[in-house]
Design an enzyme around this catalytic site. Structure first.
Site, short mmCIF file in Angstrom:
data_model
loop_
_atom_site.label_atom_id
_atom_site.label_comp_id
_atom_site.label_asym_id
_atom_site.label_seq_id
_atom_site.Cartn_x
_atom_site.Cartn_y
_atom_site.Cartn_z
N LEU A 6 0.82 -1.20 0.00
CA LEU A 6 0.00 0.00 0.00
C LEU A 6 0.86 1.26 0.00
O LEU A 6 1.79 1.39 0.80
CB LEU A 6 -0.93 0.02 1.22
CG LEU A 6 -2.03 -1.04 1.22
CD1 LEU A 6 -2.81 -0.99 2.52
CD2 LEU A 6 -2.97 -0.84 0.03
N HIS A 51 -2.77 5.82 5.66
CA HIS A 51 -1.39 6.28 5.53
C HIS A 51 -1.23 7.66 6.17
O HIS A 51 -2.04 8.57 5.95
CB HIS A 51 -1.00 6.35 4.06
CG HIS A 51 0.41 6.78 3.83
ND1 HIS A 51 1.45 5.88 3.76
CD2 HIS A 51 0.97 8.01 3.66
CE1 HIS A 51 2.57 6.53 3.55
NE2 HIS A 51 2.31 7.83 3.48
N GLU A 70 22.86 12.06 -13.09
CA GLU A 70 23.19 13.20 -12.23
C GLU A 70 22.63 13.07 -10.82
O GLU A 70 23.22 13.59 -9.86
CB GLU A 70 22.70 14.49 -12.88
CG GLU A 70 23.50 14.91 -14.10
CD GLU A 70 23.07 14.20 -15.38
OE1 GLU A 70 23.79 14.33 -16.40
OE2 GLU A 70 22.00 13.53 -15.36
N HIS A 87 30.22 24.79 -18.69
CA HIS A 87 29.44 25.08 -19.89
C HIS A 87 28.23 25.94 -19.56
O HIS A 87 27.10 25.66 -19.98
CB HIS A 87 29.03 23.79 -20.60
CG HIS A 87 30.19 23.08 -21.23
ND1 HIS A 87 31.25 22.62 -20.48
CD2 HIS A 87 30.47 22.76 -22.52
CE1 HIS A 87 32.13 22.04 -21.27
NE2 HIS A 87 31.69 22.11 -22.51
#
Length: 615
Positions: free
Chosen positions: A179, A253, A356, A405
């Site tokens: 769940l 929850h 990343e 960059h």
């Protein structure tokens, strides 16, 4: 402990989780209850940890990736004698160390802040990398995940990296309780679905009943004895286990149990079992930190050097002088120039490939073990990992991030490669330091300075070559700036950083030829910003022009404006920045198209001065 005692300890962890959430009036007890048996067996039989010495080099490392299940973690701390029952019941209250989601800022036994799901395993991979390749003291890294968070892509970046690195000192325990927050998870109780995914990344997998303490015990032992592969223990559990009214039911929850006293009674009532956690083996850190003198590279004035090259050379030199420096790169080391470090110190270089999130997570994990990481990639690509940067700040992690960059000045590659949001992103991180050097000597000095700072540190480097304008002995304190042109007849101030410093200097020359004296400030420290120098320039010249190779939101212009946020008059201000979507063109053409080249700066300066003197 025997089977009955382990089962009883699991019940105690459930009871204390219910009690803590009830006292707080909030929390996630059902998520804690599903993993209680998993935690009980780990704590009693397999974790090697000295709670009185959390920095012990032989301690196993434990990461609660499902950070919302913090009541379980705090109940385990109580069982181990690290906290008492009185503190347990301060859960989520003002001033308590026991926050809703655990952080190392408050608790010395917490490795990393969690709660943003999908981050515990990636950071755990970083910790395991430190253990296997650097520390070599034999500790094991344990990560407890929830099944919901396995939908996060970062989990699979971590899984692939761990498999590739053969991290057999890493065990992930997945609490498959079926769940999620709003209903069933994608795969429910299908343990095989999870097993296939981990196996695809060369993990050893074990499927168990997460409430059978003997099966759990055997699984942990098997994980510890597995060589050459990380292990994933996939445990079938029930959310809210032990209380019939909430067990395996949706809609509960993140809520205290509705009848907490009845639930506690159903679980057998409070207990006070104390666990003697195994002592870690004697160990010492094998790396040494060289504090002797070392020389950063220097360049002569007038040389043409890219700041990314200066970063690479400075980092390699720093690695020679300090044995605690490590470098990480996202498969662009030839562009970021992190490869210079790799050639000099291959044992302390970590290739994270085009992942990343894992790049930053590995840096956080290495920092948690006392290493000083420099993680480099294109500035644009660090945006993928912003949540990891944010959570690194919550952890109080000391990491150095380097974005190369940057801006339209990279030229023909076009907007997908241009970091134009990075200054805003990094300035918004709590406690961060943001630096943007304009020449090689400045870059080298700042690279060395970063190693001694706290929190998240960001250095922005440039692709193209630029003239060296500072001598090798120049100092660049964080929070400072450099006034490159100044006179008592200045009629405006040009504020720039990085590539636009050179444009501002050229613009000042053009303005002087037109009879307008302009002050030029190199704002290399974008955060913290040099408020005193900016305020003095505003008072003495009355007009400011900021120029940045970045979007106008959140960059240098905003940093300058904040210097006047104390109620004093704001000077006349023009902000030049990249306001349109770039295409492909040469660097000079890009700067001109964006309106941030010398010609554009000079034009803005003339117009500002003319408007200032209109009666």
């Amino acid at each position: 402990m025997n089977t009955g005692e382990l089962t009883d300890l699991g019940q105690q962890l459930r009871v204390d989780s219910v009690r803590a959430a009830a006292a707080a009036g909030s929390g996630h007890p059902t998520s804690s209850m599903s993993a209680a048996d998993l935690m009980a067996v780990l704590l009693a039989h397999h974790l090697r940890y000295d709670f009185d010495r959390p920095a012990h080099p032989g301690n196993d490392r434990f990461v609660l990736s499902k950070g919302h299940a913090s009541p379980l973690l705090y109940s385990a701390y109580k069982a181990a004698g690290a906290i008492d029952d009185e503190e347990l019941l301060t859960f989520r209250k003002l001033g308590s160390r026991l926050e809703g989601h655990p952080t190392p800022q408050r608790l010395p036994w917490v490795e990393t802040a969690t709660g943003s799901l999908g981050q515990g395993l990636p950071v755990g991979v970083g910790i395991a990398l430190a253990g296997k390749r650097l520390d070599r003291t034999g500790y094991r890294t344990w990560v407890l995940c929830g099944d919901s968070e396995l939908a996060e892509g970062s989990v699979w970046e971590a899984a692939e990296h761990a498999g590739y690195e053969h991290l057999d000192n890493l065990t992930v325990i997945v609490d498959v309780n079926r769940l999620g927050q709003r209903g069933p998870t994608r795969h429910g109780h299908d343990l095989d679905a999870y097993a296939r995914r981990f196996q695809a990344f060369d993990w050893h997998t074990i499927e168990v009943d997460g409430h059978d303490v003997d099966a759990i015990d055997r699984a942990y032992g098997e994980a510890a004895s597995t060589k050459g592969q990380p292990t994933a223990i996939l445990a079938r559990t029930l959310k809210g286990k032990g209380v019939e009214g909430v067990q395996d039911r949706e809609g509960l929850h993140g809520k205290p149990l509705p009848e907490a006293d009845d639930a506690i009674a159903e679980l057998g009532g409070p207990r006070d079992i104390r666990v003697q956690v195994q002592e870690p083996p004697a160990a010492r850190m094998l790396h040494s930190v060289h504090t002797g003198n070392f020389e950063l590279p220097t360049w002569d004035k007038g040389e043409e050097v890219a700041t990314r090259n200066a970063f690479g050379e400075a980092l390699a030199a720093l690695g020679t002088g300090r044995g605690d420096i490590v470098a990480l790169d996202g498969e662009v080391g030839d562009s970021t120039r992190a490869e210079f470090f790799a050639k000099e110190h291959p044992d302390r270089y970590f290739e994270c490939y085009i992942a990343e999130q894992q790049l930053v997570a590995s840096a956080v994990g290495l920092a948690a073990r006392g290493w000083v990481p420099y993680a480099a990639t294109f500035a644009a690509f660090l945006t993928r990992a912003h949540d990891f940067v944010r959570m690194a700040s919550v952890s109080g992690s000391g990491i150095n991030l380097v974005g190369s960059h940057a801006g339209v000045a990279i030229g023909q590659d076009g907007p997908s490669q241009m970091g134009l949001e990075d200054l805003a992103m990094m300035r918004a991180v709590h406690g961060s330091t943001v630096l943007y050097p304009c020449d090689a000597n400045q870059t080298a000095r700042l690279v060395g300075t970063m190693a001694g700072l706290e929190g998240v540190r960001y250095l922005r480097t440039s692709r193209g070559e630029s003239p060296v304008i500072y001598g090798p002995d120049e100092e660049f304190p964080v929070g400072g700036s450099k006034v490159l042109r100044s006179s008592d007849r200045d009629r405006l101030t040009l504020v720039a950083a990085g590539v636009t410093v050179h444009e501002a200097l050229a613009a000042a020359d053009a303005l002087e030829r037109a009879g307008i004296r302009a002050r030029v400030i190199d704002l290399y420290s974008v955060k913290p910003v040099d408020r005193a120098t900016l305020r003095r320039a505003a008072e003495e010249t009355g007009c400011l022009v900021t120029v940045e190779d970045h979007h106008p939101e959140g960059g240098i212009g905003d940093a300058v404006l904040e210097a006047f946020g104390d109620g004093r008059p704001v000077p006349r201000l023009v902000r030049l920045a990249v306001r349109s979507m770039p295409g492909s063109a040469s660097p000079d053409e890009q700067l001109h198209a964006a309106g941030i080249d010398a010609e554009s700066v000079a034009a803005a300066g003339r117009l500002l001065v003319e408007e200032a003197v209109v009666p």
